[in-house]
Design a protein around this motif. Structure first.
Motif, PDB file in Angstrom:
ATOM      1  N   THR A 144       0.831  -1.195   0.000  1.00 51.50           N
ATOM      2  CA  THR A 144       0.000   0.000   0.000  1.00 51.50           C
ATOM      3  C   THR A 144       0.869   1.249   0.000  1.00 51.50           C
ATOM      4  OG1 THR A 144      -1.437  -1.271   1.409  1.00 51.50           O
ATOM      5  CG2 THR A 144      -1.985   1.022   1.130  1.00 51.50           C
ATOM      6  N   ASN A 145       0.544   2.187  -0.880  1.00 50.83           N
ATOM      7  CA  ASN A 145       1.226   3.475  -0.886  1.00 50.83           C
ATOM      8  C   ASN A 145       0.508   4.391   0.088  1.00 50.83           C
ATOM      9  OD1 ASN A 145       2.950   5.561  -1.739  1.00 50.83           O
ATOM     10  ND2 ASN A 145       1.342   6.330  -3.081  1.00 50.83           N
ATOM     11  N   ARG A 146       1.267   4.959   1.041  1.00 49.74           N
ATOM     12  CA  ARG A 146       0.602   5.746   2.089  1.00 49.74           C
ATOM     13  C   ARG A 146       0.382   7.174   1.620  1.00 49.74           C
ATOM     14  NH1 ARG A 146       3.025   3.270   7.615  1.00 49.74           N
ATOM     15  NH2 ARG A 146       2.030   1.261   7.298  1.00 49.74           N
ATOM     16  N   PHE A 147      -0.611   7.336   0.788  1.00 56.37           N
ATOM     17  CA  PHE A 147      -0.953   8.630   0.235  1.00 56.37           C
ATOM     18  C   PHE A 147      -2.102   9.219   1.035  1.00 56.37           C
ATOM     19  CE2 PHE A 147      -3.597  11.035  -2.732  1.00 56.37           C
ATOM     20  CZ  PHE A 147      -2.686  11.982  -3.130  1.00 56.37           C
ATOM     21  N   PRO A 148      -2.138  10.459   1.429  1.00 54.68           N
ATOM     22  CA  PRO A 148      -1.165  11.524   1.174  1.00 54.68           C
ATOM     23  C   PRO A 148      -0.081  11.612   2.248  1.00 54.68           C
ATOM     24  CG  PRO A 148      -3.118  12.451   2.169  1.00 54.68           C
ATOM     25  CD  PRO A 148      -3.358  10.980   2.064  1.00 54.68           C
ATOM     26  N   ALA A 149      -0.247  10.909   3.381  1.00 53.49           N
ATOM     27  CA  ALA A 149       0.762  11.004   4.428  1.00 53.49           C
ATOM     28  C   ALA A 149       0.948   9.633   5.056  1.00 53.49           C
ATOM     29  CB  ALA A 149       0.335  12.001   5.496  1.00 53.49           C
ATOM     30  N   LYS A 150       2.069   9.454   5.761  1.00 49.53           N
ATOM     31  CA  LYS A 150       2.350   8.143   6.330  1.00 49.53           C
ATOM     32  C   LYS A 150       1.261   7.758   7.336  1.00 49.53           C
ATOM     33  CE  LYS A 150       6.007   5.313   8.190  1.00 49.53           C
ATOM     34  NZ  LYS A 150       7.314   5.267   8.804  1.00 49.53           N
ATOM     35  N   TYR A 151       0.850   8.722   8.188  1.00 50.12           N
ATOM     36  CA  TYR A 151      -0.238   8.469   9.114  1.00 50.12           C
ATOM     37  C   TYR A 151      -1.387   9.413   8.782  1.00 50.12           C
ATOM     38  CZ  TYR A 151       3.306   5.818  11.457  1.00 50.12           C
ATOM     39  OH  TYR A 151       4.278   4.910  11.705  1.00 50.12           O
ATOM     40  N   MET A 152      -2.574   8.928   8.933  1.00 45.45           N
ATOM     41  CA  MET A 152      -3.755   9.709   8.568  1.00 45.45           C
ATOM     42  C   MET A 152      -3.783  11.021   9.359  1.00 45.45           C
ATOM     43  SD  MET A 152      -6.428   9.627   6.707  1.00 45.45           S
ATOM     44  CE  MET A 152      -7.879  10.630   6.579  1.00 45.45           C
ATOM     45  N   PRO A 153      -3.744  12.183   8.694  1.00 46.47           N
ATOM     46  CA  PRO A 153      -3.807  13.444   9.438  1.00 46.47           C
ATOM     47  C   PRO A 153      -5.209  13.667   9.992  1.00 46.47           C
ATOM     48  CG  PRO A 153      -3.750  13.859   7.090  1.00 46.47           C
ATOM     49  CD  PRO A 153      -3.635  12.390   7.252  1.00 46.47           C
ATOM     50  N   LYS A 154      -5.281  14.516  11.048  1.00 49.26           N
ATOM     51  CA  LYS A 154      -6.588  14.780  11.663  1.00 49.26           C
ATOM     52  C   LYS A 154      -7.520  15.410  10.649  1.00 49.26           C
ATOM     53  CE  LYS A 154      -6.145  15.063  16.615  1.00 49.26           C
ATOM     54  NZ  LYS A 154      -5.194  15.769  17.465  1.00 49.26           N
TER      55      LYS A 154
END
Lengths: 444, 130
Positions: B16-26
């Motif tokens: 899985t490509n972590r788009f748009p950020a590595k961890y889900m932003p708030k």
């Protein structure tokens, strides 16, 4: 005194009569977490066992055929592509055959091979998708994620060859829009090698797994006779031991040269039982078969043109002049899809366009499959035919803003009323409901 | 059995490509605003292939106003502007079949590789091509 029962109420009451005195009626759907799409099941359940089932489709009708008769044939092609999100090449492949037959267009041989390659790649990704869904229905989500992970390379390959992961927009009347150039052969061969190396894993994970075997062996049984008499198609029929495959029985495109043979569980040395396990076996074997077909295509594909009408304007002019009818059939991953089309000269839009999606034929086999199964087996048995409900929905009768269903008695009444109108010399115009009711009273 | 494959998976990169950020932003919109200010870094999307069919690019100068693209467009994306004899495209309706690219006699239309087109407004400047 009780009012006289109307025929539609009588038919409904008949349908609703319990199959046994201790049965409970459990409706599932049209919107339900166990189902991916809108269809309503009514189960009559005794204890844990299903005694009788009734299916009511008709919630997902989109009127695509009607829309098709308002557009020119090139627009209809892309509309056909959107009948199904997973078989997004099967419907275009069927409609191009129908139109090519109607308009008398010859397809260059290289285009035939490219169509086969894209169609078989789609079969691989569709069967892998199904395998993941089936694993999920059994509560084996690890396997779902594993299978969908290995499904990505084939989607990437399709994107590389056609320009998109789903909705490839590749076939057009008289050929294909994009060539598979020799530079792409190594990429294709690599992907095929990758899937070949996975076959052993699949056999281990699916067929030798004790929990999967326990959940699917003897579940949702469809015998050979039932499959034959209920006209099952595709892997559902083949898993019951019927060697039935459009690619074998009525070969089209490059399939006559490739000599495809329908696959049944016997090919793996198993006895045919017609249960969900056998449907897994057939689909896995078909993935292997598709890999072999594509490999042969790459070896045998001739050079040359890929399209009969390089100019789209010339194609549109030819289609406008064309008159006649055609039938196109293609073995989609779920079974046989049929498109019928009728063209008229000086008319850009088709006069008639009729689509039969594979799930339409596979609905009736649900009745014997569900019989005497447990409630907990409903999701996997429903998923085992790989249903695609919105592709299948073809009829929705709406009158005065209300949807309704015509029962057999009402249809007969309409028919009798029409005969009387013709006999009276009033012409075969549309008979209103009130006229048909009045006609029925006269008869009595 | 599946255990061997699962064990090996522990030591391989996730697909899985972590788009748009590595961890889900708030807040995704807040995160995108930060990216524009240069305070955060966007994990790029998976690159598309060479022949990808993305947003249609329109060369206004070449267009001769023949309306062939309007005839073949299955989604009725294209509108004709009679006074200028040019076209206007509403990308929000587009199905990206690129049939208009095939039919254009002067090559005024081309497929681009642009595909990040999500927007709240279907008439946003990025989604109306003229």
């Amino acid at each position: 005194m009780r009012e006289k029962v109307k025929p539609e109420e009588m038919a409904e009451a008949n349908e609703r009569a319990p199959a046994c005195s201790t049965c409970f009626e459990v409706p599932i759907g049209p919107i339900h977490p166990a189902l991916k799409e809108g269809i309503r099941f009514t189960f009559w359940i005794e204890g844990e066992r299903i005694r009788k089932v009734d299916i009511r489709p008709g919630f997902m009708h989109r009127g695509i055929e009607f829309m098709g008769t308002k557009r020119n044939l090139i627009q209809v092609l892309y509309l056909a592509e959107r009948i199904c999100g997973i078989c997004s090449i099967s419907h275009p492949l069927a409609i191009v055959q129908a139109v090519e037959q109607a308009a008398g267009i010859e397809v260059p041989p290289r285009a035939q091979y490219i169509r086969v390659i894209i169609g078989e790649l789609e079969r691989i990704h569709s069967h892998l998708l199904w395998a993941g869904v089936a694993a999920h229905e059994l509560g084996f989500d690890t396997l779902l994620h594993y299978v969908w992970k290995v499904r990505e390379p084939v989607l990437d390959l399709l994107e590389d060859l056609t320009g998109n992961r789903i909705n490839y927009a590749i076939p057009i009347y008289g050929g294909v829009r994009r060539d598979v150039p020799p530079e792409k052969y190594p990429v294709l061969k690599n992907a095929l090698r990758y899937y070949r190396s996975l076959v052993d894993d699949f056999v281990n994970f699916f067929l030798r797994d004790p929990s999967i075997e326990a959940r699917t062996r003897g579940v949702g049984v469809l015998t050979r006779e039932e499959a034959d008499s209920l006209c099952a198609v595709g892997p559902t029929a083949r898993a019951s031991g019927l060697r039935k495959d459009v690619r074998q029985d009525w070969p089209y495109f490059a399939y006559p040269d490739l000599g495809v043979r329908a696959i049944t569980p016997e090919d793996m040395g198993l006895e045919v039982q017609g249960d969900v396990y056998d449907r897994i076996v057939v689909r896995l074997l078909e993935v292997v078969q598709s890999i072999e077909i594509i490999e042969r295509c790459l070896e045998e594909m001739p050079d040359g043109e890929i399209i009969a009408f390089p100019k789209v304007a010339a194609l549109l002019a030819h289609l406008k002049k064309a008159e006649g009818e055609g039938i196109g059939r293609h073995e989609a991953p779920r079974g046989e899809v049929i498109h019928y089309i009728r063209l008229q000269a000086d008319e850009e839009a088709p006069v008639v366009w009729k689509v039969k999606a594979p799930t339409y034929s596979n609905l009736m086999p649900w009745y014997p499959m569900f019989r005497d199964q447990e409630i907990a087996d409903i999701p996997i048995v429903a998923a085992s035919i790989d249903p695609c409900i919105c592709c299948m929905e073809r009829v929705q009768i709406v009158r005065g803003g209300r949807e309704e269903t015509l029962w057999k008695e009402q249809l007969l009444e309409l028919s009798w009323a029409k005969t009387r109108r013709i006999v009276r010399g009033l012409g075969p115009s549309h008979v209103t409901r009130r006229a048909s009711r009045g006609g029925a009273d006269e008869r009595r | 059995m599946i255990f061997k494959a699962l064990f090996l998976q522990l030591f391989t990169r996730p697909v899985t490509n972590r788009f748009p950020a590595k961890y889900m932003p708030k807040s995704v919109l807040g995160f995108l605003a930060k990216v524009e200010e240069g305070k955060a870094r966007l994990v790029p999307p998976v690159p598309v292939t060479e022949g990808f069919r993305g947003k249609i690019a329109y060369d206004r100068e070449k267009c001769i106003g023949c309306q062939m693209c309007i005839r073949v467009c299955p989604a009725r994306v294209i509108e004709f502007k009679p006074e200028e004899k040019k076209i206007r495209m509403y990308v929000a309706r587009c199905t990206y079949c690129a049939q208009c690219v095939d039919v254009c006699p002067v090559g005024a239309l081309a497929r681009s590789r642009e595909f990040l087109l999500a927007d709240y407004d279907r008439f946003a400047p990025n989604l109306v091509v003229e």
